[in-house]
Design a protein around this motif. Structure first.
Motif, PDB file in Angstrom:
ATOM      1  N   LEU A 176       0.826  -1.205   0.000  1.00 13.50           N
ATOM      2  CA  LEU A 176       0.000   0.000   0.000  1.00 13.50           C
ATOM      3  C   LEU A 176       0.861   1.255   0.000  1.00 13.50           C
ATOM      4  N   VAL A 177       1.941   1.225   0.760  1.00 13.38           N
ATOM      5  CA  VAL A 177       2.851   2.370   0.762  1.00 13.38           C
ATOM      6  C   VAL A 177       3.446   2.566  -0.631  1.00 13.38           C
ATOM      7  N   ALA A 178       3.841   1.482  -1.280  1.00 13.20           N
ATOM      8  CA  ALA A 178       4.385   1.579  -2.637  1.00 13.20           C
ATOM      9  C   ALA A 178       3.335   2.119  -3.604  1.00 13.20           C
ATOM     10  N   ALA A 179       2.110   1.624  -3.496  1.00 14.82           N
ATOM     11  CA  ALA A 179       1.043   2.098  -4.387  1.00 14.82           C
ATOM     12  C   ALA A 179       0.789   3.588  -4.186  1.00 14.82           C
ATOM     13  N   LEU A 194      -8.729   1.158  -4.382  1.00 10.75           N
ATOM     14  CA  LEU A 194      -8.001   0.092  -3.700  1.00 10.75           C
ATOM     15  C   LEU A 194      -8.271   0.119  -2.198  1.00 10.75           C
ATOM     16  N   VAL A 195      -8.223   1.316  -1.613  1.00 11.54           N
ATOM     17  CA  VAL A 195      -8.460   1.428  -0.173  1.00 11.54           C
ATOM     18  C   VAL A 195      -9.939   1.235   0.140  1.00 11.54           C
ATOM     19  N   LEU A 203      -8.626  -4.581   7.794  1.00  5.15           N
ATOM     20  CA  LEU A 203      -7.497  -3.869   7.208  1.00  5.15           C
ATOM     21  C   LEU A 203      -7.841  -2.441   6.791  1.00  5.15           C
ATOM     22  N   PHE A 204      -9.122  -2.086   6.808  1.00  2.00           N
ATOM     23  CA  PHE A 204      -9.528  -0.793   6.255  1.00  2.00           C
ATOM     24  C   PHE A 204      -8.914   0.364   7.027  1.00  2.00           C
ATOM     25  N   SER A 205      -9.026   0.330   8.350  1.00  2.00           N
ATOM     26  CA  SER A 205      -8.493   1.426   9.164  1.00  2.00           C
ATOM     27  C   SER A 205      -6.998   1.597   8.942  1.00  2.00           C
ATOM     28  N   ALA A 206      -6.283   0.473   8.846  1.00  2.00           N
ATOM     29  CA  ALA A 206      -4.841   0.562   8.639  1.00  2.00           C
ATOM     30  C   ALA A 206      -4.511   1.106   7.258  1.00  2.00           C
ATOM     31  N   ALA A 207      -5.280   0.709   6.245  1.00  3.43           N
ATOM     32  CA  ALA A 207      -4.982   1.124   4.876  1.00  3.43           C
ATOM     33  C   ALA A 207      -5.127   2.628   4.686  1.00  3.43           C
ATOM     34  N   VAL A 219      -8.299  12.045  -3.050  1.00  2.00           N
ATOM     35  CA  VAL A 219      -7.924  11.352  -1.823  1.00  2.00           C
ATOM     36  C   VAL A 219      -8.371  12.157  -0.614  1.00  2.00           C
ATOM     37  N   LEU A 220      -8.187  13.482  -0.663  1.00  3.49           N
ATOM     38  CA  LEU A 220      -8.636  14.328   0.443  1.00  3.49           C
ATOM     39  C   LEU A 220     -10.150  14.271   0.590  1.00  3.49           C
ATOM     40  N   GLU A 221     -10.857  14.169  -0.524  1.00  2.00           N
ATOM     41  CA  GLU A 221     -12.319  14.057  -0.456  1.00  2.00           C
ATOM     42  C   GLU A 221     -12.740  12.785   0.268  1.00  2.00           C
ATOM     43  N   LEU A 222     -12.042  11.667  -0.029  1.00  2.00           N
ATOM     44  CA  LEU A 222     -12.342  10.419   0.664  1.00  2.00           C
ATOM     45  C   LEU A 222     -12.076  10.563   2.166  1.00  2.00           C
TER      46      LEU A 222
END
Length: 766
Positions: A176-179, A194-195, A203-207, A219-222
């Motif tokens: 996820l960090v690489a993506a 993906l998230v 895994l959602f909270s961690a992602a 991404v900020l909107e999400l």
């Protein structure tokens, strides 16, 4: 104890939230001479079985490692302000597409072109790794993704999208960090999908944390939607991700989140608000401070205010200190007040009530805050610490002596480092030497300590001596060589010792290391020697290094490949390919991945440094090849700012930030009360921040408060010569200006139509 040591003392953490909090704090630290300990801690957090801690550890590693590597190759001569080289100073913003016309080597900035060239040379290793990635052992798969996150090649981003759904959970954090690191403006929807696909899973909270590496509006909107409708369990991850979006309005989202936060969420929000360094965020910080009477939350609030800085932050901290505070909150508030640079006398007045606090951290913070405003009070408090029978307090006194610099302070530190009965005190005394400039007197005491301290402290002394101030010192070189020989005879090579030998750079040190490299047969010793040649910038025998590059030990082959890459060799990547394709040698594969990551960072961010001139020459030669020309138009590189950690309040960057914090007691301090002459003060450190250096003395009664006086201003002969030249130039310019004014005045008084010899008549119009 420094803030770094205080954080490391919390590990291994019993709760995942603590591990995540520590990882975020560690990533904002200034790389110090022992920042390898921080790297080990982040590695352990990234390997956690708990997904939230693992992703936060991977994300923090991604941000911290470049600065750590820069410090590894460019050791600071001033550890007080050891910010090394910032990535944004090394590499300008990288364009996605070159401007039309001319070959790429002519139309790209130099650092940009070198970075593209490095990616091109690493391309075979990237494709080999991507091809073999699904078949890598589980323990190497996460390391592979972490390595790929460093290489800005389009194939990595494409593979991240394709393999995301098929990779096992053990590789998900690093993947996820690489993506996120390879997410581009036109592809951010992929990362959001993906998230979002993980919603409803553990895994959602961690992602969500990984979204902080992709600062794009969708991404900020999400994150904004999750802050409004998400459960409280998600809010700490949302807050951690928002700090990466400081230029896109993250403050407003954090402000809304702060109005309904509690517990760990409040700590995460305060961390993020401080890292935004936005004065407008102070209202949210103060609101959390007033509404939540918990020491940990309030401590985080005053630390965040110190990061925001400005008059409003100073006023908030003043009001906080005048209230009924927990001692640890007061200690942090005093540190933050020093970072906002209020008047020293006022700072001393605010610190005075805490000088005799029973809480060690508060007392030491008050002592250092009183340094410039109330010297006598600070001296009295320091004397009490040094002469205490409590090992914890003596350790704090040893810490403070790093800032009360003078001949007598060096004497006491030397005594504590060699003879104090408490191991914590001895370690702190040695560490305090790192705050001194490596003058001749400091180097002499450190070389003496190499023979007096126990073996576990010898590498620490060597690391301090390995800074630039010791370069060319034959006595230091001899002492380090002798210490390295003793360590080798005792059964184990020391990388720190050998690296310090290489950095001193005398003829004797070069001869010693070259001889050891030729004679050594033990793999561990050879690995230490290769690392020392690399970190110390010493020239190794290329034939011997190539011989090691063909050995059966995968770790040796990887280390030799890295050394050859930094020296501009053409065969470095080819040496790594078998290790990347062969999963049977797991240790060799992991070593090759680590080396490939280092090669990518050096080639794309540090190749312009003088010590890598051979590598830079190799990269420039590659710019002229047809293969590079074909690749340059389509390759995509990431802007360096994507990997720079968000600005954080860094306690290690201020004098007050490194307050001791030990929990064990020691035996009674041996009698060190003996008469000392005041002596000349040790010259101050070379730093952009001006801090007074004090010269203490010791009387039969202990520390003499009157001796804590500011060092008088001194002018070196070089400075005087420069000043004389400047004055002379100013006089010459003034005379020339006066002459020119006189000529203009004379011309103005002449009758029309006349001309002087210096001014020919104007030509008539046709």
């Amino acid at each position: 104890m420094r803030y770094q040591d205080r954080l490391l003392a919390l590990l291994p953490a019993q709760q995942p939230q603590i591990a995540r909090y520590v990882a975020r704090e560690l990533e904002g630290l200034v790389p110090y001479f022992d920042s390898g300990r921080v790297m080990q801690a982040l590695e352990a957090i990234a390997a956690s079985e708990e997904p939230g801690a693992a992703i936060q550890g991977s994300s923090s590693l991604h941000r911290f490692y470049p600065s750590h590597l820069e410090g590894h190759y460019v050791p600071s001569g001033d550890p007080m302000a050891s910010r090394m080289l910032r990535p944004q100073d090394l590499v300008s913003g990288i364009k996605k597409k070159a401007a039309p016309g001319g070959p790429p080597s002519e139309r790209l900035p130099d650092t940009d072109a070198l970075a593209r060239s490095a990616v091109h040379l690493l391309e075979p290793a990237v494709h080999a790794l991507l091809d073999y990635l699904p078949r890598l052992p589980a323990e190497a798969r996460s390391r592979a993704w972490r390595t790929l996150a460093r290489i800005p090649h389009g194939a990595v981003a494409d593979s991240a999208r394709k393999l995301a759904a098929r990779q096992g959970a053990e590789a998900l954090p690093a993947m996820l960090v690489a993506a996120a690191a390879h997410c581009r403006a036109e592809k951010e929807a992929y990362l959001v999908r993906l998230v979002s696909h993980l919603e409803g899973t553990p895994l959602f909270s961690a992602a969500i944390v990984a979204l902080g590496l992709a600062p794009y509006p969708p991404v900020l909107e999400l994150l904004s939607n999750l802050a409004k409708r998400g459960t409280e369990e998600l809010h700490p991850s949302v807050a951690a991700a928002l700090e990466g979006h400081r230029e896109l309005g993250a403050r407003n989202v954090l402000a809304g989140l702060s109005r309904r936060c509690s517990g760990w969420t409040a700590l995460q929000i305060l961390q993020s608000l401080g890292r935004l360094r936005d004065p407008a965020a102070l209202a949210s910080i103060e609101s959390i401070f007033m509404e939540r009477d918990h020491p940990s939350v309030r401590e985080a609030a005053v630390r965040a205010a110190g990061s925001v800085k400005g008059p409003a932050a100073a006023q908030f901290l003043r009001r906080a200190l005048e209230g009924n505070l927990h001692p640890t909150v007061a200690a942090r508030a005093l540190q933050s007040l020093q970072s906002v640079q209020i008047d020293p006398a006022e700072l001393a007045r605010l610190a005075a009530p805490w000088l005799d606090s029973s809480d060690p951290e508060a007392a030491v913070s008050a002592l250092l805050a009183s340094l410039m405003g109330q010297e006598s009070a600070a001296a009295t408090a320091l004397k009490s610490l040094i002469r205490s029978s409590n090992g914890q307090l003596r350790s704090q006194g040893a810490y403070c002596l790093g800032y009360y610099q003078g001949r007598a302070s060096l004497e006491v530190l030397s005594y504590l480092a060699a003879r104090d009965p408490d191991p914590q005190v001895r370690h702190q005394a040695v560490t305090s030497f790192a705050t001194y400039e490596l003058t001749q007197s400091v180097r002499e005491r450190l070389t003496d300590l190499l023979e007096k301290v126990e073996p576990r402290l010898t590498p620490v002394v060597a690391s301090i001596l390995g800074r630039p101030g010791s370069a060319g010192d034959s006595r230091v070189s001899e002492a380090l060589i002798a210490a390295a020989a003793r360590a080798s005879a005792a059964g184990g090579p020391s990388v720190a010792l050998l690296t310090a030998v290489a950095r001193v750079g005398t003829a004797a040190s070069r001869e010693y290391l070259s001889g050891r490299l030729q004679e050594a047969r033990d793999s561990e010793e050879l690995l230490a020697l290769l690392e020392a040649f690399d970190a110390g910038g010493a020239a190794a025998d290329e034939a011997r290094v190539r011989e090691l590059a063909e050995s059966g030990d995968g770790r040796l082959r990887a280390a030799a490949a890295k050394l050859l890459w930094n020296q501009g060799s053409e065969s470095s990547v080819d040496l790594l390919l078998p290790l990347l394709r062969d999963g049977s040698d797991v240790a060799g594969t992991i070593a090759a991945l680590a080396v490939l990551e280092d090669m990518a960072l050096v080639g794309t961010r540090m190749a312009t440094l003088p010590r890598f001139k051979e590598l830079a020459g190799r990269l420039r030669d590659n710019l002229k090849t047809a293969a590079f020309t074909a690749m340059a138009g389509s390759a995509v590189l990431l802007a360096p700012s994507r990997e720079v950690p968000p600005p954080a309040f860094d306690p290690n960057s201020s004098l007050l930030g490194r307050s001791p914090w030990h929990e064990d007691d020691g035996a009674r301090l041996a009698d060190i009360s003996r008469s000392q002459g005041s002596g000349p003060a040790t010259p101050g450190r070379k730093s952009g921040v001006h801090r007074p250096v004090y010269q203490p003395t010791f009387t039969s009664d202990g520390l003499d408060a009157r001796a804590f006086r500011k060092r008088p201003l001194s002018i070196t002969p070089q400075a005087a010569a420069v000043a004389a030249v400047v004055v002379l130039l100013c006089v010459v310019l003034a005379v020339m200006q006066m002459s020119a004014s006189a000529l203009r005045g004379s011309a103005a008084r002449r009758p029309a139509g006349t001309a002087t010899q210096a001014e020919p008549p104007a030509e008539s119009s046709p």
